[in-house]
Scaffold this motif. Sequence first.
Motif, PDB file in Angstrom:
ATOM      1  N   ASN A 176     -10.711 -18.713   8.801  1.00 29.32           N
ATOM      2  CA  ASN A 176     -10.505 -18.421  10.217  1.00 29.32           C
ATOM      3  C   ASN A 176     -11.629 -19.067  11.013  1.00 29.32           C
ATOM      4  N   ALA A 177     -11.692 -18.788  12.287  1.00 26.31           N
ATOM      5  CA  ALA A 177     -12.683 -19.443  13.149  1.00 26.31           C
ATOM      6  C   ALA A 177     -14.107 -19.064  12.822  1.00 26.31           C
TER       7      ALA A 177
ATOM      8  N   THR B  20     -20.871 -25.553  20.435  1.00 28.47           N
ATOM      9  CA  THR B  20     -20.679 -24.347  21.233  1.00 28.47           C
ATOM     10  C   THR B  20     -19.312 -24.316  21.899  1.00 28.47           C
ATOM     11  N   SER B  21     -18.860 -25.454  22.383  1.00 35.10           N
ATOM     12  CA  SER B  21     -17.597 -25.512  23.121  1.00 35.10           C
ATOM     13  C   SER B  21     -16.390 -25.762  22.223  1.00 35.10           C
ATOM     14  N   GLN B  22     -16.605 -25.790  20.940  1.00 33.99           N
ATOM     15  CA  GLN B  22     -15.521 -26.137  20.015  1.00 33.99           C
ATOM     16  C   GLN B  22     -14.484 -25.028  19.932  1.00 33.99           C
ATOM     17  N   SER B  23     -13.217 -25.390  19.928  1.00 31.79           N
ATOM     18  CA  SER B  23     -12.149 -24.400  19.861  1.00 31.79           C
ATOM     19  C   SER B  23     -12.047 -23.817  18.459  1.00 31.79           C
ATOM     20  N   GLY B  24     -11.412 -22.631  18.389  1.00 29.91           N
ATOM     21  CA  GLY B  24     -11.216 -22.001  17.095  1.00 29.91           C
ATOM     22  C   GLY B  24     -10.367 -22.847  16.179  1.00 29.91           C
ATOM     23  N   GLU B  25      -9.346 -23.506  16.720  1.00 34.94           N
ATOM     24  CA  GLU B  25      -8.488 -24.354  15.893  1.00 34.94           C
ATOM     25  C   GLU B  25      -9.273 -25.507  15.283  1.00 34.94           C
ATOM     26  N   ARG B  26     -10.183 -26.086  16.066  1.00 34.62           N
ATOM     27  CA  ARG B  26     -10.980 -27.211  15.560  1.00 34.62           C
ATOM     28  C   ARG B  26     -11.937 -26.739  14.471  1.00 34.62           C
ATOM     29  N   ARG B  27     -12.501 -25.535  14.643  1.00 32.99           N
ATOM     30  CA  ARG B  27     -13.392 -24.994  13.610  1.00 32.99           C
ATOM     31  C   ARG B  27     -12.646 -24.800  12.301  1.00 32.99           C
TER      32      ARG B  27
END
Length: 693
Positions: A134-135, A323-330
């Motif tokens: 998950n994120a 910091t600005s990275q989306s959960g999907e990208r993580r």
Amino acid sequence: MSDDVNRPLRAARPRTSADYGWATSADGDRALGAIRRRAAATATGSRLRMHMLLPAPERRARAIAYGITGAAVVTAVALSFSDPGPTDPNPPGTPIGAPAANLGPRPQNLALVAYTDCSAALSGLRAQAAAHVNAYGLADTRSPFGVGTMTRSPAAATLDLNASGAAAAPAASTPEHSVTNVQEAGVDEPDLVKTDGNRIVSVSGGVLRVVDARTREATGTLDLSAYAGADGAQLMMSGNRVLVVLAESTTYYRGRSMPARIDAPYPTSQPGSSYLLVDIAGKPKIVSMLHPKGGYVDARLVGGTVRLVVQSAPRIAFPQPATSQSGERRVAQDRDAIKRAPLSAWLPSYDVTSGGVTTSHSVTCDHLSHPASYTGTSMLTVYSIDLAGDLNDVAPVSLAADGSTVYATASSLYVSSNASHRTQIHRFDISRPGRPTYLGSGAVPGGLLDAYSMSDYAGSLRVVTTKSAYRASSATSVFAMNADTLKITGHVDGLGRGEQVHAVRFLGPLAYVVTFKSVDPLYVIDLHDPTKPRAAGELKVTGYSDYLHPTSTGRLLGVGQDVKSGRVAGLQVSLFDVSDPSGPARIDNVVRPQTQGGSGVDPHAFLYWPKTGTAVVPIQSWNQGPQGTVLVLHVGTDNLRTIGTIRNPGSGDFAGNIERTFVVNGSIWTMSQTGLLVSDLTTLHRQAWVNFA
């Protein structure tokens, strides 16, 4: 294929008398045929991949033993099973279908629990781990509220009544003595003190001490303070050997604070635990040390062999997110990191120090199994330690699973993962010394209270769970499972709705369950027929019991709290008449206002001595009363009588609190961090004091 291949396939795991024809049955033929076909299809490539994944010394040794191309099919097939141990249960010449020479349980379907080779292990673990990202990293499937025997025949149920707190009849040269209060007779558990009647071996304040029970003087000490976890150390003992458990942490991390590189030069959050093998024949000395890379879960000792359960997380280098990275990208980045991770990231590793030399080891993929459903986010490893030997061969086996609660009989080790919604249970065969065998897994709805919520009896595993714990909608169930298949055969639901379980005790074919919200329902569950368990009786009384202990036939002692107007009012000890399962009754109780047994009762801190009917319960005080003392009771057939209290010198502060009580040769010993007090068992008059200062 030749019988040279078929024989190791059929003998790869021990068999039971009820199942010894499996290899020639239709199910056996299908499973073996599937394994043979996979092995034949991938033999040469898989053999080479497995060979190159091994450490260099082992790679060279195996190449010399049978050549990199020779016997490829046999090797690939053999690696899909756990090592059956030093003794082949079916030596050459044993007719297939005849009873095995060394019978034991076997998995229901070999193909479902063993990887065919290291490549299959890696692809399976990667796929399962990637599916559980998950994120925030690898998902922890456990609830934050998870509470981290001898196999008896029905006629032998009463043996449990006297065995939990008392030793078997001693030999002529061994003084009569109690043993650690354990769940199953003959299965020892780690504790702060052990005695064989002649010596008392304790660990307190980071120091191991050996005291002569006759002279009541210390004969040897070993300072453990240099080792992490020494303050919380526990012991297991057999003969002149003691295993010291230094469990610095029982938790591990699955988030994203791992370093960017696995080989980063600074420590990771992966915990470790250490285990010292100590010889106490003379001056206590460390023989060797085991240091697994993982968190300690629990251990059990049967017949001189310790089964040590450790849990570890995969060592995967997750990238640090922006910091600005989306959960999907993580999630995408983490899955990519998992796809690049080598098999060594999952394989549990451990160090052994002996003779001043430390060697590093890793569990090999031929000793790695998986349940039918798993996450790839953690590993359970069972290490087997022969206390009469050393730690150079701990015969580890690993399972791709979670685990936080351990229960064992003389022949089976169960490890359960305790989530509030579902409990998965894994079974290992420990009927022989050496490497255990993974037998399979099953699951029941709800979460366990503790190890006492499980019991293996007459071919059935009984389990007590609660659904939606800590909620108004909670309810407790008792499940019966076939111990061989771990499939549910029957259950009773709807106990203690809106209440929490406080105590469970299985005695033969009956289970006793205490739930509590405003009153204490004591439920009696009849499990004579595991396909039709039923609630046989119920008793409602004020207060509740945190621990249940059998004292004599038809009598059950409950230790817990008295409750008045919805508030805990003090310590309560109750004597229950359970001779009639349909009509349990409380026949006497003792209440001490403004005192309590702590938050729950540690079974190891409780003592029941059947010979004199003496029960000892640790108590705490809310005021200036008997702080850090123990309450001594006489348990009769129909009544409880207070004998008095014992207080160690230095009581009144934490160090003076009595942590353990035991009996040796007619005297009662109480242990605190300040020392050992010896008192007369009948009068409680002081006889000796062994100062730990």
